[in-house]
Design a protein around this motif. Sequence first.
Motif, PDB file in Angstrom:
ATOM      1  N   UNK A  86      33.686  38.196  60.238  1.00 20.33           N
ATOM      2  CA  UNK A  86      33.348  39.185  59.251  1.00 20.33           C
ATOM      3  C   UNK A  86      34.593  39.733  58.562  1.00 20.33           C
ATOM      4  N   UNK A  87      35.705  39.749  59.286  1.00 24.41           N
ATOM      5  CA  UNK A  87      36.937  40.295  58.716  1.00 24.41           C
ATOM      6  C   UNK A  87      37.400  39.494  57.505  1.00 24.41           C
ATOM      7  N   UNK A  88      37.225  38.183  57.549  1.00 24.98           N
ATOM      8  CA  UNK A  88      37.680  37.388  56.407  1.00 24.98           C
ATOM      9  C   UNK A  88      36.872  37.689  55.151  1.00 24.98           C
ATOM     10  N   UNK A  89      35.592  38.018  55.316  1.00 23.12           N
ATOM     11  CA  UNK A  89      34.780  38.372  54.158  1.00 23.12           C
ATOM     12  C   UNK A  89      35.207  39.725  53.589  1.00 23.12           C
ATOM     13  N   UNK A  90      35.544  40.653  54.466  1.00 21.07           N
ATOM     14  CA  UNK A  90      36.050  41.950  54.000  1.00 21.07           C
ATOM     15  C   UNK A  90      37.375  41.788  53.276  1.00 21.07           C
ATOM     16  N   UNK A  91      38.256  40.962  53.806  1.00 15.58           N
ATOM     17  CA  UNK A  91      39.534  40.718  53.144  1.00 15.58           C
ATOM     18  C   UNK A  91      39.332  40.072  51.779  1.00 15.58           C
ATOM     19  N   UNK A  92      38.447  39.074  51.732  1.00 14.57           N
ATOM     20  CA  UNK A  92      38.193  38.377  50.467  1.00 14.57           C
ATOM     21  C   UNK A  92      37.594  39.317  49.426  1.00 14.57           C
ATOM     22  N   UNK A  93      36.804  40.297  49.888  1.00 12.81           N
ATOM     23  CA  UNK A  93      36.166  41.254  48.979  1.00 12.81           C
ATOM     24  C   UNK A  93      37.036  42.492  48.768  1.00 12.81           C
ATOM     25  N   UNK A  94      38.267  42.441  49.254  1.00 10.76           N
ATOM     26  CA  UNK A  94      39.202  43.573  49.136  1.00 10.76           C
ATOM     27  C   UNK A  94      38.582  44.860  49.684  1.00 10.76           C
ATOM     28  N   UNK A  95      37.947  44.705  50.854  1.00  3.20           N
ATOM     29  CA  UNK A  95      37.351  45.801  51.616  1.00  3.20           C
ATOM     30  C   UNK A  95      36.203  46.502  50.902  1.00  3.20           C
ATOM     31  N   UNK A  96      35.597  45.819  49.948  1.00  3.41           N
ATOM     32  CA  UNK A  96      34.366  46.311  49.312  1.00  3.41           C
ATOM     33  C   UNK A  96      33.211  45.814  50.180  1.00  3.41           C
ATOM     34  N   UNK A  97      32.630  46.706  50.967  1.00  6.97           N
ATOM     35  CA  UNK A  97      31.614  46.327  51.947  1.00  6.97           C
ATOM     36  C   UNK A  97      30.403  45.668  51.279  1.00  6.97           C
ATOM     37  N   UNK A  98      29.954  46.202  50.171  1.00  8.69           N
ATOM     38  CA  UNK A  98      28.803  45.622  49.470  1.00  8.69           C
ATOM     39  C   UNK A  98      29.058  44.181  49.053  1.00  8.69           C
ATOM     40  N   UNK A  99      30.244  43.936  48.488  1.00 12.34           N
ATOM     41  CA  UNK A  99      30.598  42.564  48.089  1.00 12.34           C
ATOM     42  C   UNK A  99      30.731  41.660  49.308  1.00 12.34           C
ATOM     43  N   UNK A 100      31.308  42.176  50.386  1.00 13.87           N
ATOM     44  CA  UNK A 100      31.466  41.376  51.600  1.00 13.87           C
ATOM     45  C   UNK A 100      30.106  40.968  52.163  1.00 13.87           C
ATOM     46  N   UNK A 101      29.161  41.881  52.160  1.00 15.22           N
ATOM     47  CA  UNK A 101      27.812  41.580  52.652  1.00 15.22           C
ATOM     48  C   UNK A 101      27.161  40.509  51.776  1.00 15.22           C
ATOM     49  N   UNK A 102      27.318  40.618  50.457  1.00 12.63           N
ATOM     50  CA  UNK A 102      26.767  39.590  49.548  1.00 12.63           C
ATOM     51  C   UNK A 102      27.383  38.224  49.846  1.00 12.63           C
ATOM     52  N   UNK A 103      28.705  38.202  50.079  1.00 10.42           N
ATOM     53  CA  UNK A 103      29.374  36.941  50.384  1.00 10.42           C
ATOM     54  C   UNK A 103      28.854  36.329  51.684  1.00 10.42           C
ATOM     55  N   UNK A 104      28.646  37.164  52.689  1.00 14.89           N
ATOM     56  CA  UNK A 104      28.114  36.670  53.965  1.00 14.89           C
ATOM     57  C   UNK A 104      26.720  36.096  53.757  1.00 14.89           C
ATOM     58  N   UNK A 105      25.866  36.808  53.037  1.00 11.58           N
ATOM     59  CA  UNK A 105      24.507  36.318  52.789  1.00 11.58           C
ATOM     60  C   UNK A 105      24.524  35.011  52.003  1.00 11.58           C
ATOM     61  N   UNK A 106      25.381  34.924  50.976  1.00 15.32           N
ATOM     62  CA  UNK A 106      25.491  33.688  50.198  1.00 15.32           C
ATOM     63  C   UNK A 106      25.977  32.534  51.066  1.00 15.32           C
ATOM     64  N   UNK A 107      26.943  32.823  51.928  1.00 12.87           N
ATOM     65  CA  UNK A 107      27.482  31.797  52.825  1.00 12.87           C
ATOM     66  C   UNK A 107      26.393  31.289  53.774  1.00 12.87           C
ATOM     67  N   UNK A 108      25.645  32.202  54.379  1.00 10.19           N
ATOM     68  CA  UNK A 108      24.591  31.801  55.299  1.00 10.19           C
ATOM     69  C   UNK A 108      23.503  30.994  54.589  1.00 10.19           C
ATOM     70  N   UNK A 109      23.157  31.391  53.363  1.00  6.24           N
ATOM     71  CA  UNK A 109      22.158  30.645  52.600  1.00  6.24           C
ATOM     72  C   UNK A 109      22.667  29.237  52.299  1.00  6.24           C
ATOM     73  N   UNK A 110      23.949  29.118  51.923  1.00  5.48           N
ATOM     74  CA  UNK A 110      24.541  27.801  51.646  1.00  5.48           C
ATOM     75  C   UNK A 110      24.504  26.932  52.897  1.00  5.48           C
ATOM     76  N   UNK A 111      24.844  27.519  54.060  1.00  7.15           N
ATOM     77  CA  UNK A 111      24.834  26.751  55.310  1.00  7.15           C
ATOM     78  C   UNK A 111      23.425  26.246  55.627  1.00  7.15           C
ATOM     79  N   UNK A 112      22.410  27.078  55.383  1.00  7.63           N
ATOM     80  CA  UNK A 112      21.027  26.648  55.638  1.00  7.63           C
ATOM     81  C   UNK A 112      20.619  25.524  54.693  1.00  7.63           C
TER      82      UNK A 112
END
Length: 69
Positions: A1-27
């Motif tokens: 989760x830390x890498x998503x926060x870093x990539x989103x420059x600690x914007x929690x909302x953006x980090x959550x979107x990135x995680x959801x997009x990543x999980x959808x891509x993996x599925x």
Amino acid sequence: AARFLLAAKFDVGRAVRHVKDYLMWRREHGGSIQAPTAWLDAAAVVMPFVDRLGRPVVILRVRHIFPGA
């Protein structure tokens, strides 16, 4: 989760979107993507086994890849 926060420059909302997009891509892609057929035919990519979690282990033999072939 830390890498998503870093990539989103600690914007929690953006980090959550990135995680959801990543999980959808993996599925959608079954966890990974298929190597190009030309690479498999040239033995440039070898997938000899899976790891303990069932993920394919990929060995990329770069000397067998010919650009433009």
